[in-house]
Enzyme design. Sequence first.
Site, PDB file in Angstrom:
ATOM      1  N   ILE A 159       0.833  -1.205   0.000  1.00  0.00           N
ATOM      2  CA  ILE A 159       0.000   0.000   0.000  1.00  0.00           C
ATOM      3  C   ILE A 159       0.865   1.251   0.000  1.00  0.00           C
ATOM      4  O   ILE A 159       0.579   2.238  -0.685  1.00  0.00           O
ATOM      5  CB  ILE A 159      -0.955  -0.031   1.211  1.00  0.00           C
ATOM      6  CG1 ILE A 159      -2.011  -1.131   1.017  1.00  0.00           C
ATOM      7  CG2 ILE A 159      -1.585   1.332   1.457  1.00  0.00           C
ATOM      8  CD1 ILE A 159      -2.827  -1.445   2.237  1.00  0.00           C
ATOM      9  N   ASP A 210      11.467   3.786   4.335  1.00  0.00           N
ATOM     10  CA  ASP A 210      11.207   2.378   4.627  1.00  0.00           C
ATOM     11  C   ASP A 210      12.381   1.773   5.385  1.00  0.00           C
ATOM     12  O   ASP A 210      13.517   2.234   5.271  1.00  0.00           O
ATOM     13  CB  ASP A 210      10.953   1.595   3.318  1.00  0.00           C
ATOM     14  CG  ASP A 210      10.157   0.305   3.545  1.00  0.00           C
ATOM     15  OD1 ASP A 210       8.987   0.237   3.134  1.00  0.00           O
ATOM     16  OD2 ASP A 210      10.719  -0.632   4.176  1.00  0.00           O
ATOM     17  N   TYR A 222      -2.272  -7.054  16.454  1.00  0.00           N
ATOM     18  CA  TYR A 222      -2.358  -6.170  15.281  1.00  0.00           C
ATOM     19  C   TYR A 222      -3.619  -5.315  15.347  1.00  0.00           C
ATOM     20  O   TYR A 222      -3.570  -4.090  15.195  1.00  0.00           O
ATOM     21  CB  TYR A 222      -2.361  -6.993  14.003  1.00  0.00           C
ATOM     22  CG  TYR A 222      -2.619  -6.181  12.765  1.00  0.00           C
ATOM     23  CD1 TYR A 222      -3.875  -6.176  12.157  1.00  0.00           C
ATOM     24  CD2 TYR A 222      -1.611  -5.401  12.208  1.00  0.00           C
ATOM     25  CE1 TYR A 222      -4.122  -5.419  11.022  1.00  0.00           C
ATOM     26  CE2 TYR A 222      -1.847  -4.638  11.074  1.00  0.00           C
ATOM     27  CZ  TYR A 222      -3.100  -4.655  10.488  1.00  0.00           C
ATOM     28  OH  TYR A 222      -3.336  -3.908   9.369  1.00  0.00           O
ATOM     29  N   LYS A 271      -4.435  -1.113  15.505  1.00  0.00           N
ATOM     30  CA  LYS A 271      -5.237  -0.379  14.514  1.00  0.00           C
ATOM     31  C   LYS A 271      -6.409   0.352  15.164  1.00  0.00           C
ATOM     32  O   LYS A 271      -6.801   1.422  14.714  1.00  0.00           O
ATOM     33  CB  LYS A 271      -5.681  -1.327  13.398  1.00  0.00           C
ATOM     34  CG  LYS A 271      -4.507  -1.840  12.568  1.00  0.00           C
ATOM     35  CD  LYS A 271      -3.731  -0.681  11.935  1.00  0.00           C
ATOM     36  CE  LYS A 271      -2.353  -1.044  11.476  1.00  0.00           C
ATOM     37  NZ  LYS A 271      -1.655   0.053  10.785  1.00  0.00           N
ATOM     38  N   VAL A 285      -6.549  -6.243   1.364  1.00  0.00           N
ATOM     39  CA  VAL A 285      -5.799  -5.697   0.239  1.00  0.00           C
ATOM     40  C   VAL A 285      -4.671  -6.653  -0.122  1.00  0.00           C
ATOM     41  O   VAL A 285      -3.962  -7.151   0.768  1.00  0.00           O
ATOM     42  CB  VAL A 285      -5.216  -4.312   0.574  1.00  0.00           C
ATOM     43  CG1 VAL A 285      -4.608  -3.657  -0.661  1.00  0.00           C
ATOM     44  CG2 VAL A 285      -6.284  -3.407   1.189  1.00  0.00           C
TER      45      VAL A 285
END
Length: 266
Positions: free
Chosen positions: A18, A37, A162, A166, A195
């Site tokens: 993404i 990154d 995770y 979020k 995704v």
Amino acid sequence: MVDANKKVAVVTGAGQGIGRAIALRLAKDGFAIGSLDFNTVTAKETVALIEAAGGKALAVSVDVSKREEVISAVDQVVAKFGRLDVMINNAGLGPTTPLEDITPEIYHKVFDVNVGGVYWGIQAALKHFKARKPAKTGDIVGKIINASSQAGQVGNPDLAVYGATKFAVRGITQTAARDLAKLGVTVNAYCPGIVRTPMMENIAKKVADENKQSLEWGLQQWAKTVTLGRISEPEDVAACVSYLAGPDSDYMTGQALIIDGGMVFN
Ligand SMILES: NC(=O)C1=CN([C@@H]2O[C@H](COP(=O)(O)OP(=O)(O)OC[C@H]3O[C@@H](n4cnc5c(N)ncnc54)[C@H](O)[C@@H]3O)[C@@H](O)[C@H]2O)C=CC1
Ligand SMILES: CC(=O)C(C)=O
């Protein structure tokens, strides 16, 4: 230095998935891009793709869990391009963590990246946004866009660590939107469904392997569980982030845009 009116966006986790799609799309929209990154090689590959298409970009190696690294990386982009307009806190880790398998190491690592990275990205950007004075009250001097997820809206199987990060990103987004509005800074989040990226493929592989099925089957299972069955592409998310980074969303702040309309909340 780019010409004065060319806007600049920093994208963390721009090396693949993404983040790369967002970097390429915003470059196409006319932004100069900071491609940040942990993986320097892929961050540079993203820059090469942008430059091959006639855009401007700079790759900077960063571990977003390290506050000083994030501040330094953003400073390097501003030193190169002369300004910062949009900060996109996209980098993240998405391990599958059955509750009994969670260790302090996993907990700290995933929160340090997924949540710490958002705090440090906000701080790194604010340093530059605060140096700009809005021409008039209500003008926008900067935008912050954070990566949440559908998993930050509803609990997903085996994603207790995770998903918690979020949910946290949504809370940080709403608080930061309130706290920064007076400075002319907007703060929003994107909440994709399923995704097709390396992160999601790693997650889907578990259920595929357990059922001796293909990876595509695993992705479909996930999509049917948490959405109405659509697997999105990174470019779909990038289109939403292009809107959030652009002038049409200047009125918006504190929102957590759900990208995959086919959301199913249990
Ligand atoms: N793929 C999906 O289905 C969904 C993804 N998201 C979120 O979108 C964002 C991007 O996800 P994907 O592209 O799927 O992930 P990905 O794993 O394919 O790519 C993540 C990128 O972030 C970089 N990264 C990881 N840790 C880092 C660190 N400590 N410092 C700097 N860079 C680091 C990686 O090197 C990689 O290039 C993440 O925040 C994820 O939580 C949200 C909803 C769905
Ligand atoms: C990886 C992710 O954000 C999911 C499963 O929505």
